[in-house]
Design a protein around this motif. Structure first.
Motif, PDB file in Angstrom:
ATOM      1  N   ASP A 103      36.803  62.167  35.274  1.00  0.00           N
ATOM      2  CA  ASP A 103      37.191  61.061  34.398  1.00  0.00           C
ATOM      3  C   ASP A 103      37.804  59.904  35.184  1.00  0.00           C
ATOM      4  OD1 ASP A 103      37.746  60.071  31.561  1.00  0.00           O
ATOM      5  OD2 ASP A 103      39.730  59.981  32.461  1.00  0.00           O
ATOM      6  N   ILE A 104      38.711  60.204  36.111  1.00  0.00           N
ATOM      7  CA  ILE A 104      39.342  59.143  36.903  1.00  0.00           C
ATOM      8  C   ILE A 104      38.304  58.418  37.748  1.00  0.00           C
ATOM      9  CG2 ILE A 104      40.967  58.686  38.791  1.00  0.00           C
ATOM     10  CD1 ILE A 104      42.705  60.971  37.634  1.00  0.00           C
ATOM     11  N   ALA A 105      37.349  59.164  38.309  1.00  0.00           N
ATOM     12  CA  ALA A 105      36.294  58.531  39.101  1.00  0.00           C
ATOM     13  C   ALA A 105      35.444  57.601  38.231  1.00  0.00           C
ATOM     14  CB  ALA A 105      35.415  59.593  39.758  1.00  0.00           C
ATOM     15  N   LEU A 106      35.213  57.978  36.977  1.00  0.00           N
ATOM     16  CA  LEU A 106      34.464  57.115  36.067  1.00  0.00           C
ATOM     17  C   LEU A 106      35.228  55.833  35.758  1.00  0.00           C
ATOM     18  CD1 LEU A 106      33.064  59.774  33.574  1.00  0.00           C
ATOM     19  CD2 LEU A 106      31.694  58.296  35.072  1.00  0.00           C
ATOM     20  N   TRP A 107      36.530  55.940  35.536  1.00  0.00           N
ATOM     21  CA  TRP A 107      37.347  54.756  35.289  1.00  0.00           C
ATOM     22  C   TRP A 107      37.396  53.866  36.528  1.00  0.00           C
ATOM     23  CZ3 TRP A 107      39.493  52.541  31.095  1.00  0.00           C
ATOM     24  CH2 TRP A 107      39.562  53.287  29.915  1.00  0.00           C
ATOM     25  N   ASP A 108      37.514  54.481  37.704  1.00  0.00           N
ATOM     26  CA  ASP A 108      37.530  53.715  38.951  1.00  0.00           C
ATOM     27  C   ASP A 108      36.215  52.957  39.111  1.00  0.00           C
ATOM     28  OD1 ASP A 108      38.631  52.977  41.563  1.00  0.00           O
ATOM     29  OD2 ASP A 108      37.189  54.379  42.415  1.00  0.00           O
ATOM     30  N   LEU A 109      35.116  53.627  38.811  1.00  0.00           N
ATOM     31  CA  LEU A 109      33.789  53.014  38.886  1.00  0.00           C
ATOM     32  C   LEU A 109      33.687  51.840  37.905  1.00  0.00           C
ATOM     33  CD1 LEU A 109      30.536  55.169  38.962  1.00  0.00           C
ATOM     34  CD2 LEU A 109      30.611  52.937  37.880  1.00  0.00           C
ATOM     35  N   ALA A 110      34.178  52.045  36.681  1.00  0.00           N
ATOM     36  CA  ALA A 110      34.116  50.990  35.666  1.00  0.00           C
ATOM     37  C   ALA A 110      34.907  49.763  36.091  1.00  0.00           C
ATOM     38  CB  ALA A 110      34.642  51.525  34.330  1.00  0.00           C
ATOM     39  N   GLY A 111      36.112  49.999  36.634  1.00  0.00           N
ATOM     40  CA  GLY A 111      36.925  48.879  37.092  1.00  0.00           C
ATOM     41  C   GLY A 111      36.247  48.088  38.197  1.00  0.00           C
ATOM     42  N   LYS A 112      35.614  48.812  39.122  1.00  0.00           N
ATOM     43  CA  LYS A 112      34.909  48.134  40.216  1.00  0.00           C
ATOM     44  C   LYS A 112      33.710  47.351  39.691  1.00  0.00           C
ATOM     45  CE  LYS A 112      36.296  51.500  43.741  1.00  0.00           C
ATOM     46  NZ  LYS A 112      35.881  52.704  44.494  1.00  0.00           N
ATOM     47  N   ALA A 113      32.976  47.933  38.761  1.00  0.00           N
ATOM     48  CA  ALA A 113      31.798  47.254  38.214  1.00  0.00           C
ATOM     49  C   ALA A 113      32.188  45.992  37.447  1.00  0.00           C
ATOM     50  CB  ALA A 113      31.033  48.213  37.301  1.00  0.00           C
ATOM     51  N   LEU A 114      33.342  46.017  36.790  1.00  0.00           N
ATOM     52  CA  LEU A 114      33.798  44.876  36.000  1.00  0.00           C
ATOM     53  C   LEU A 114      34.662  43.896  36.805  1.00  0.00           C
ATOM     54  CD1 LEU A 114      34.809  46.801  32.756  1.00  0.00           C
ATOM     55  CD2 LEU A 114      32.797  45.344  33.057  1.00  0.00           C
ATOM     56  N   GLY A 115      35.028  44.308  38.036  1.00  0.00           N
ATOM     57  CA  GLY A 115      35.902  43.478  38.845  1.00  0.00           C
ATOM     58  C   GLY A 115      37.318  43.419  38.309  1.00  0.00           C
ATOM     59  N   MET A 116      37.783  44.532  37.668  1.00  0.00           N
ATOM     60  CA  MET A 116      39.093  44.569  37.021  1.00  0.00           C
ATOM     61  C   MET A 116      39.918  45.757  37.516  1.00  0.00           C
ATOM     62  SD  MET A 116      39.706  42.214  34.664  1.00  0.00           S
ATOM     63  CE  MET A 116      40.794  43.024  33.475  1.00  0.00           C
ATOM     64  N   PRO A 117      41.242  45.569  37.714  1.00  0.00           N
ATOM     65  CA  PRO A 117      42.105  46.720  37.996  1.00  0.00           C
ATOM     66  C   PRO A 117      42.127  47.659  36.787  1.00  0.00           C
ATOM     67  CG  PRO A 117      43.223  44.652  38.510  1.00  0.00           C
ATOM     68  CD  PRO A 117      41.987  44.301  37.730  1.00  0.00           C
ATOM     69  N   VAL A 118      42.077  48.947  37.030  1.00  0.00           N
ATOM     70  CA  VAL A 118      42.054  49.909  35.929  1.00  0.00           C
ATOM     71  C   VAL A 118      43.355  49.874  35.141  1.00  0.00           C
ATOM     72  CG1 VAL A 118      41.959  52.376  35.364  1.00  0.00           C
ATOM     73  CG2 VAL A 118      40.312  51.399  36.966  1.00  0.00           C
ATOM     74  N   HIS A 119      44.487  49.581  35.795  1.00  0.00           N
ATOM     75  CA  HIS A 119      45.747  49.568  35.031  1.00  0.00           C
ATOM     76  C   HIS A 119      45.725  48.485  33.962  1.00  0.00           C
ATOM     77  CE1 HIS A 119      47.236  46.153  37.483  1.00  0.00           C
ATOM     78  NE2 HIS A 119      48.162  46.017  36.565  1.00  0.00           N
ATOM     79  N   LYS A 120      44.952  47.422  34.180  1.00  0.00           N
ATOM     80  CA  LYS A 120      44.806  46.394  33.145  1.00  0.00           C
ATOM     81  C   LYS A 120      43.817  46.835  32.069  1.00  0.00           C
ATOM     82  CE  LYS A 120      46.219  42.246  35.650  1.00  0.00           C
ATOM     83  NZ  LYS A 120      47.381  42.021  34.736  1.00  0.00           N
ATOM     84  N   LEU A 121      42.758  47.532  32.458  1.00  0.00           N
ATOM     85  CA  LEU A 121      41.813  48.046  31.466  1.00  0.00           C
ATOM     86  C   LEU A 121      42.496  49.056  30.545  1.00  0.00           C
ATOM     87  CD1 LEU A 121      38.618  48.641  33.655  1.00  0.00           C
ATOM     88  CD2 LEU A 121      39.027  46.767  32.053  1.00  0.00           C
ATOM     89  N   LEU A 122      43.462  49.806  31.077  1.00  0.00           N
ATOM     90  CA  LEU A 122      44.153  50.824  30.297  1.00  0.00           C
ATOM     91  C   LEU A 122      45.239  50.234  29.406  1.00  0.00           C
ATOM     92  CD1 LEU A 122      44.517  53.603  33.024  1.00  0.00           C
ATOM     93  CD2 LEU A 122      43.174  53.778  30.922  1.00  0.00           C
ATOM     94  N   GLY A 123      45.807  49.111  29.791  1.00  0.00           N
ATOM     95  CA  GLY A 123      46.878  48.550  28.966  1.00  0.00           C
ATOM     96  C   GLY A 123      47.667  47.439  29.624  1.00  0.00           C
TER      97      GLY A 123
END
Length: 367
Positions: A103-123
């Protein structure tokens, strides 16, 4: 974008300062690095720390369940279709650390694909967390020396004391020595890792009354349902569920049955998705949470900071984030820094845990 392949790399890095506690001891970080590769060249990364004495998972079992069960069903899917991927993983019970790393690897991948830090995608609640340091089984004077050193060098003012020893005098003495030596301005809380009975935990609380201890984590086995409920009712401080609450379902059971009245969230075993579900349950019921640590590497600790800093409720208390300092080395390319008792999230796409490939080659165990 499609998932092209999933890579699981076993590796081992020794601890220069092994951590001992009631349910075991960790001398080597024998973990699995998980990488999810896509056909567009974007890769998500996560660390999986086996804890066989707690969850039953081993380095070999994590690699096997991902390689032989999850990967054949997940390869070819869109990495943004996380619910489909979780549907695949839910068919296999347990294996929480393997699922959490996926799951964390998927979120990391999503953040990289969107050019966004995951902590911002999460909240994106805040950009840093206060640090709590875990103190393992050692004589009381050595524990005090370690706590003072971490306070002076890193500005840490919160300490989790590993307890659960017999005789109880060893832990009671450590509590008194730490409070007397550190003063009232330092937070101290306890984690027994199921090492006591509920009645022994009540006795320790009686003998440490007035020391200002703030939490008592996993004092006894959750199977002690009646006595554990009595402990929660009588304890002057919150009783935190940890090993007993790895999933959202477990959290619901323990909170509603009175088995605990606070919850430790560990991203290593829940990933970010189920951690969000657990956090929602806790905030809805008005229950405090802590961000815990599976004696994580810097890769794992950065994942904890990423999730913890993203939400108001998970950032209120200091997170257990510093035990990577006890490792002889690490895989992360840019080391984490603790300044003024805090760790800052990475303002980079994804989680921000880039891997040092030379170190990975040095410590991997599949060559």
């Amino acid at each position: 974008m499609k998932i092209e392949r999933i890579e699981t790399i076993p590796y081992a890095i020794p601890y220069s300062h092994p951590l001992a506690f009631a349910s075991g001891a960790v001398h080597t970080a024998s973990h699995v690095l998980v990488r999810i590769h896509t056909d567009e060249g974007v890769t998500g990364v996560a660390d999986a720390p086996p804890r066989p004495y707690t969850y039953g998972e081993t380095q070999a079992s994590i690699k096997t369940v991902i390689d032989e069960v999850f990967a054949p069903q997940v390869v070819g899917l869109d990495p943004f279709d996380r619910e489909k991927i979780h549907g695949v993983m839910r068919r296999t019970i347990h294996n929480q650390v393997a699922k959490g790393a996926m799951d964390i690897a998927l979120w990391d991948l999503a953040g990289k694909a969107l050019g966004m830090p995951v902590h911002k995608l999460l909240g994106g609640w805040t950009d840093s967390m206060r640090v709590s340091h875990m103190l393992g089984f050692r004589p009381a004077p050595e524990l005090l020396e370690e706590a003072r050193r971490f306070g002076e060098e890193y500005g840490i003012t919160t300490f989790k004391l590993k307890v659960g020893r017999r005789p109880l005098d060893l832990d009671v003495e450590a509590c008194h020595v730490l409070r007397e030596g550190l003063g009232d301005g330092v937070e101290i809380y306890l984690d027994a890792n199921r090492g006591w009975t509920a009645n022994e935990a009540l006795e320790v609380l009686r003998r440490t009354e007035g020391l200002g201890l703030t939490l008592l984590e996993e004092p006894c086995d959750a199977k002690e349902a009646m006595s554990r409920r009595r402990l929660v009712e009588k304890s002057p401080i919150p009783v935190v569920g940890d090993e007993s609450v790895p999933t959202a379902g477990d959290v619901s059971r323990e909170l509603l049955s009175g088995g605990c009245n606070a919850v430790c969230i560990k991203t290593a075993r829940s990933g970010f998705t189920e951690a969000t579900e657990i956090l929602g349950l806790c905030t809805g019921l008005g229950v405090d949470v802590t961000m815990g640590n599976q004696i994580d590497t810097q890769v794992g600790s950065l994942a904890t900071v990423t999730f913890g800093a993203a939400h108001q409720a998970s950032s209120r208390r200091a997170g257990e984030l510093s035990n990577f300092l006890d490792m002889a080395d690490d895989l992360i390319a840019e080391p984490i820094r603790i300044q003024d008792g805090r760790i800052t999230v990475r303002d980079l796409p994804g989680v921000g845990a880039d891997i040092d490939e030379e170190k990975l080659e040095k410590y991997r165990g599949d060559r």
